[in-house]
Each structure stands twice: as structure tokens, then as C-alpha cells.
Design an enzyme around this catalytic site. Sequence first.
Site, short mmCIF file in Angstrom:
data_model
loop_
_atom_site.label_atom_id
_atom_site.label_comp_id
_atom_site.label_asym_id
_atom_site.label_seq_id
_atom_site.Cartn_x
_atom_site.Cartn_y
_atom_site.Cartn_z
CG ASN A 24 11.79 -8.78 5.39
OD1 ASN A 24 11.60 -8.15 6.43
ND2 ASN A 24 11.14 -8.50 4.27
CE LYS A 29 6.04 -6.88 -3.58
NZ LYS A 29 5.22 -5.67 -3.61
CB SER A 30 10.46 -5.90 0.76
OG SER A 30 10.79 -4.52 0.76
NE ARG A 72 11.57 -1.36 5.73
CZ ARG A 72 10.41 -0.73 5.54
NH1 ARG A 72 9.45 -1.33 4.86
NH2 ARG A 72 10.23 0.49 6.01
CE1 TYR A 74 1.06 -13.65 -7.84
CE2 TYR A 74 3.33 -14.19 -7.33
CZ TYR A 74 2.00 -14.24 -7.00
OH TYR A 74 1.60 -14.85 -5.85
CG HIS A 123 -2.49 -18.49 -8.19
ND1 HIS A 123 -1.67 -17.64 -8.90
CD2 HIS A 123 -2.61 -17.92 -6.97
CE1 HIS A 123 -1.32 -16.62 -8.13
NE2 HIS A 123 -1.88 -16.76 -6.96
#
Length: 338
Positions: free
Chosen positions: A304, A294-295, A300, A60, A163
Site C-alpha cells: 500500500n 488499513k491492513s 499488504r 478502537y 469521532h
Amino acid sequence: MVDEMSAALSIARRLPLSSGKGSIPQLGYGVYQCPASKTTATTLHALQAGYRHIDTAGIYRNEHGVVAATTQFLALNPTIPRSSLFISTKFAPHLKGYKAATNAIAQSLSHFRNPLRADDPKLDLPATRPNGVDRSAWPRDPDFETVRTESDGLGYIDLYLIHAPSGTLEERNGAWRAMVEAQQRGEIKHLGVSNYGVRHLRELFEFIAHEESEGRPGGKVEVWQGEIHPWLSRHDVRGFCEDFGIVIQAYSPLVRGQKWGDELLRGVVERTGKSEAQVLIRWSLQMGFVPLPKSEKNERITENADVFDFELTDDELKLLDTGKYEPCTQWDPTVWTH
């Protein structure tokens, strides 16, 4: 399930891990595809909103932002112990084998133990894509090459995952062996895999048994992470995990917003007055999963986490456990056969 679990559900809830040596906060915050320039701020907001579990990955390229935010949060809240936070990261899928995993772990550990200052310009930049050779986010950068101990920065990696089941079986087993060795050194607390199918899990369990038969530590698969939501139920993997006490981390629990307005959700949304996202997170929690919504928007992220003032009925849980196979990511390594 509803009666037993919903009563105990809160943002502070943790699930025990099968090693008997720790637990994992049930609600997590994911930073997949979150730009490095935003990761520190969004992660800090998530922690301030009550999240205690952050999921990142080497590939990432934002581990450093997560670590910076976490160390900032701890500095701002000195009564909150490091042990209450849980940060997971991963061995990148394009890397293969023991040596690459050893170096990738060292790279991640260098992030965890060498947090960047809040004003460091590197926080606006993505880290270098891990290559299994260089041991820092920025090759030959003294900021990340300095040898540190468990008393520095975040000190250790809470959870390290493979992963995806990339490469050959020998390469996957080599990566696992590197992870076990890092755990023995105290660099990693817990081990797991991501995107493994039942076949890959069985192969890994066979390798663990072999290692132990040879007198070497085999490690323990404590967490499985993968895409799970009502349109991708994964009953086969879930059954395996239940049999062996493996906690399930569910990524893409919001189906990337692809099912907003879907008939399957409409009745539950109308009854509860909650958003589709909140219903999906609540479903995942009541099913016993560890959702990783995720956001990049603070409102948000807060919304969440606002999922503990309502519950789904048994009928609604069953309705949403459809048995369907509709990956929203168009990427499903659980079916890889090499």
C-alpha cells in the site's frame, strides 16, 4: 492537478496545516478493528516501511499498541525525531460533553506519555472501552495513572478529533472546548473532526466565532476525517474544506475491498499494472487527500506504500471522481440531524 502534485508525491510528503504551526504526512496507516494483540507489530512494520502517520482512536481500544510500537521505533532509530511522526486519535462517539471529553483526552494522553514496554502482557489485551470517567486504559492502574510531562513517552497527541457529531449541539461544543483547552496546555498539537457533515461544520464554526468574540480561544478545525473514495465523493464536504483550508483524511480509501474487479477500476489497473488497492491510494493522494489504508498483513502494508512509481492521468482522476453516494461502512454520521 496531476502535473503539479504527482511530481512532488513521495512517502515523505507532508501537507501544511492551516494553523501554520505544522504539517501532516500525506500517507497514513489506519488501525481500525486491528486487534490489540496485532497492533504493535503491524504499526511497527508500517513505520519501518516508511509510514510516518498512524491513525487510531480511543474506541478502537488499541492506542496503547500504537504508542508502544512508535516508542520502540524511535528507540531503534535514534536519528529519527519524534516530530517527524504524526499520531492521531479521537474522542469516542458514545461519549458526550465537556467533562467526558476532558477525561477522554486525559486517558489518551496517559497512553501517549506512559508507553508500555515491548514485553508487557497488556499489549496482547484490548484497552478498556473509554467511559469518560476513568483516566487510563485500565481503571485505577498505576501504570497509566502516573502523572507524566511532555518529556515522557511520545509527550503529546499530534491530532485529536471528535469521532462523530454525537449528542446535542451543546455537548459537541463542550467537547470542542475541552479539546481547545488541552491544546492550550500543550497536550494536543492539532484539532479536527471526523464524520461531520457541512451542517455540523457550520455549527462548529459558529461556536468558534462565538468563543473568540467572548475573548476565549476558539481553536481551529485543521483536519476533517471521513469515508471518501470513488464511490463516495462527498463534493459538499470537500468544497467546504477547500474553502477553509481543512485537510481531508480519507478512511476506508480501499472501500474495504468491496470493489475489487469493478469495471471503474479495470482499465486503470490494466494500464498501470498496479493492484486495485494501489490505484485507489494513488487516486486519493493525487486528489490531495490523506488516505488511511488499513491492513493487518505486512505484505499488504508494504504494498500500500508502493504507490509512488506511477501516476493517474487527469482523465482517470475525473473518471474515478464519480459523485456517487455509496458508503461501504453502512455508517454515515455526516447526515445525522440531531
